[in-house]
Design an enzyme around this catalytic site. Structure first.
Site, PDB file in Angstrom:
ATOM      1  N   VAL A 113       4.035   0.185   0.238  1.00  0.00           N
ATOM      2  CA  VAL A 113       3.593  -0.429   1.480  1.00  0.00           C
ATOM      3  C   VAL A 113       4.789  -1.066   2.182  1.00  0.00           C
ATOM      4  O   VAL A 113       5.575  -1.777   1.550  1.00  0.00           O
ATOM      5  CB  VAL A 113       2.510  -1.496   1.225  1.00  0.00           C
ATOM      6  N   LEU A 164       6.787  -4.226   1.455  1.00  0.00           N
ATOM      7  CA  LEU A 164       5.862  -5.329   1.174  1.00  0.00           C
ATOM      8  C   LEU A 164       5.342  -5.283  -0.249  1.00  0.00           C
ATOM      9  O   LEU A 164       5.051  -6.308  -0.847  1.00  0.00           O
ATOM     10  CB  LEU A 164       4.664  -5.265   2.133  1.00  0.00           C
ATOM     11  N   GLY A 165       5.199  -4.089  -0.766  1.00  0.00           N
ATOM     12  CA  GLY A 165       4.651  -4.001  -2.112  1.00  0.00           C
ATOM     13  C   GLY A 165       4.461  -2.563  -2.529  1.00  0.00           C
ATOM     14  O   GLY A 165       4.813  -1.633  -1.802  1.00  0.00           O
ATOM     15  N   GLY A 207       1.666   0.086  -4.752  1.00  0.00           N
ATOM     16  CA  GLY A 207       0.449   0.338  -5.498  1.00  0.00           C
ATOM     17  C   GLY A 207       0.641   1.590  -6.330  1.00  0.00           C
ATOM     18  O   GLY A 207       1.714   2.192  -6.307  1.00  0.00           O
ATOM     19  N   ALA A 208      -0.407   1.991  -7.055  1.00  0.00           N
ATOM     20  CA  ALA A 208      -0.289   3.171  -7.892  1.00  0.00           C
ATOM     21  C   ALA A 208      -0.127   4.432  -7.044  1.00  0.00           C
ATOM     22  O   ALA A 208       0.511   5.395  -7.456  1.00  0.00           O
ATOM     23  CB  ALA A 208      -1.498   3.289  -8.803  1.00  0.00           C
ATOM     24  N   ASN A 209      -0.678   4.416  -5.839  1.00  0.00           N
ATOM     25  CA  ASN A 209      -0.653   5.638  -5.027  1.00  0.00           C
ATOM     26  C   ASN A 209       0.446   5.677  -3.977  1.00  0.00           C
ATOM     27  O   ASN A 209       0.578   6.658  -3.263  1.00  0.00           O
ATOM     28  CB  ASN A 209      -1.997   5.825  -4.315  1.00  0.00           C
ATOM     29  N   ASP A 249      -9.613  -3.019  -8.880  1.00  0.00           N
ATOM     30  CA  ASP A 249      -8.352  -3.517  -9.435  1.00  0.00           C
ATOM     31  C   ASP A 249      -8.045  -4.925  -8.928  1.00  0.00           C
ATOM     32  O   ASP A 249      -6.984  -5.160  -8.352  1.00  0.00           O
ATOM     33  CB  ASP A 249      -7.228  -2.542  -9.066  1.00  0.00           C
ATOM     34  N   LYS A 286       1.140   2.175   4.527  1.00  0.00           N
ATOM     35  CA  LYS A 286       1.190   2.656   3.154  1.00  0.00           C
ATOM     36  C   LYS A 286       1.502   4.140   3.162  1.00  0.00           C
ATOM     37  O   LYS A 286       0.834   4.930   3.816  1.00  0.00           O
ATOM     38  CB  LYS A 286      -0.127   2.400   2.429  1.00  0.00           C
TER      39      LYS A 286
END
Lengths: 241, 313
Positions: B38, B30-31, B33-35, B146, B51
């Site tokens: 997902v 789905l996507g 992030g920095a960590n 963010d 995630k």
């Protein structure tokens, strides 16, 4: 918490090995982080190796970065290292209190509290960052980006809850064998500083090792007063137990 | 130490929790992030967003934020609190443990896509909902940090949800994660200390990004670090025909003049409902049939008045 952040684009070529110097820094409680600038692939493999070694010996992290991402890289390394330093101390406590040697060994529902403590301490502990900038000839076109990254870091440090300060050095200092020069003494706010690097004379040599030793010395002189050396440890024991 | 987590999980991969044994089947990514990454996952015919990351501390701090928000919502008696579903570790093929957490899946698209497909007319109402979302978060003591186009998912009828809480920061602390162009510090407009004003500033940049993305990028690239100011952003907003109705609101957000997000949302609502914001645009001339109709009705009115006066007197 004390950090040295080295920004360089090449290999050291004069004096003591920077890896040994970084190990000395680590031994005296200073973490060494390294950013290697790679713009036109000018940091050859040997240089890449060196920055990794320096960071490992200095207990810190290393990253390669394009000048465009320099601000973000500097931010990220500084933050990560703070968290990591706290994490090390917490791990130490974990072993004694819970018998687990790392956070990963705890079940997820027990991690929350430990991580909350890590986050809290990372935000509130006092932090000093000495920036050590390679000002050899090849770095000249990159110094604008370096200055911007320093200012950006200063904004982030100022926004922390804990007290933070930074100092800036460049090396080599002069043609007369000076390894390293202080550009900006410990400060909490650099918004009033016009130019961090006034008219630098670029030199060919890169005495990275001697420059690191110089900064260790500077830290120790500052500690001369009433600063407590192992404030992190003292604070940790109070907090966790 | 690696921060990027760069292996992919093909469709159908089962992710089994090491501690609680919950098993999820990967549908698609789905996507990112920095960590961590997902994924859309399925468990017992329900879809969730999962995630997964490489660093247990980073991921756990996100979980802490989500839990704290959920607790706050529970206290307020809200039922939408069940955002976080599960937290566990996944033992991957490489023998290492990777921490993950499972959230409710929000079906929708990013704000940018939504406006492209459904039309920009949706923006005022989506923006209003988003401001209220921020207000809710602020009232629980957190700044989102963010805020950017990619981190807003819009579901049906313009209902937005914030995703990726990696930047969420307790008020008073230094914002943990941000994106330069949306960052108050980057524009020399204030600190990175988390407060309502920080998110509202990012929200205002988000408005520019959606309507004048190209000019915003040019502005950011063309200015020197010391000449980046909130005034430049406010000027850009004032000279944009699309942003004109809200340029006053944007200026206040850039200058941190709103006390909190509720106040900002109320002000947003005011420009939203102002009659000058006409659908056909203020400059469009009235169509000819309308003029004709108006003339005809005027004549009828005059006749009626005349007739009334005549018969009444």
């Amino acid at each position: 918490m004390k950090q040295i952040l080295l920004v360089t684009d090449g290999c050291s070529n004069v004096g003591v090995s920077p890896v040994i110097a970084a190990a000395e820094a680590h031994a005296s409680g200073i973490t060494v982080n390294v950013v290697g600038i790679v713009d036109q692939g000018d940091l050859v493999e040997f240089g890449t190796n060196e920055i990794e070694e320096i960071a490992k010996a200095g207990g810190g992290l290393s990253r390669l970065s394009h000048t465009r991402q320099l601000s973000q890289t500097v931010q990220m390394l500084t933050r990560k290292t703070v968290v990591q330093t706290i994490q090390h101390a917490v791990h130490h406590e974990l072993k004694q209190v819970l018998g687990a040697s790392s956070i990963e060994e705890l079940p997820p529902d027990k991690r929350g509290e430990v991580v909350r403590v890590i986050d809290d301490l990372s935000e509130t502990s006092s932090l000093s960052v000495a920036l050590l900038i390679d000002a050899s000839a090849s770095m000249k076109p990159k110094l604008h980006a370096v200055e911007e990254a320093i200012r950006d870091l200063a904004i982030s440090l100022k926004s922390r809850q804990g007290s933070s300060e930074l100092a800036v050095f460049h090396f080599p200092g002069s043609a007369y064998g000076e390894d390293c020069k202080l550009d900006l003494d410990w400060t909490r706010d650099i918004s009033g500083v016009n130019a961090i690097f006034p008219r630098l004379q670029m030199r060919g040599t890169t005495p990275t090792g001697p420059a690191i030793l110089h900064v260790i010395d500077f830290y120790q002189k500052a500690d001369y007063g009433n600063r407590k050396n192992d404030e992190t440890d003292g604070m940790m024991s109070d907090y966790v137990v | 130490m690696t921060t990027s987590f760069d292996w992919s999980l093909p469709r159908g991969t089962p992710i089994r929790g090491k501690w609680k044994q919950g098993t999820y089947r990967v549908e698609r990514p789905l996507g990112e992030g920095a960590n961590g990454k997902v994924f859309l996952v399925e468990r017992q015919r329900y879809y969730y967003a999962l995630k997964i990351g490489a660093d247990a501390v980073d991921l756990q701090s996100e979980v802490n934020v989500l839990q704290s928000i959920a607790k706050q919502k529970q206290k307020q008696g809200s039922k939408s609190g069940a955002f976080l579903v599960d937290v566990d570790d996944y033992q991957a093929a490489d023998g290492k443990d990777y921490p993950f957490y499972v959230m409710r899946y929000i079906k929708g698209m990013t704000l940018g896509e939504y406006l492209q497909r459904q039309g920009k007319e949706w923006f005022p109402v989506v923006g209003f909902h988003l401001l209220n979302k921020l207000a809710e978060l602020h009232e629980a003591g957190w700044a989102f940090g963010d805020l950017k186009v990619e981190n807003v998912i819009v579901a049906d009828f313009g209902r937005p949800e914030l995703v990726d809480y990696g930047g969420a920061t307790a008020f008073g602390k230094g914002v943990r994660q941000f994106t330069e162009i949306y960052d108050r510090g980057y524009w020399n407009a204030g600190s990175r200390t988390a407060n309502a004003g920080y998110d509202l500033f990012s929200f205002a940049v988000l408005c520019l990004q959606l309507h004048e993305g190209r000019r915003l990028a040019q502005l950011s690239a063309g200015l020197l670090p010391q000449t980046r100011t909130q005034e430049e952003l406010a000027k850009l907003a004032a000279t944009s025909p699309q942003l004109k109705p809200m340029s006053g609101w944007l200026r206040k957000a850039f200058y941190g003049e709103f006390g909190n997000a509720r106040e900002a949302a109320a002000a947003w609502q005011q420009w939203m409902h102002r009659p000058s914001r006409e659908r056909s645009g203020p400059g469009a001339p009235a169509p000819r049939w309308m003029k004709g109709l108006f003339a005809a009705s005027a004549v009828v009115l005059a006749t009626t008045v005349y007739w009334l006066l005549r018969s009444g007197l």
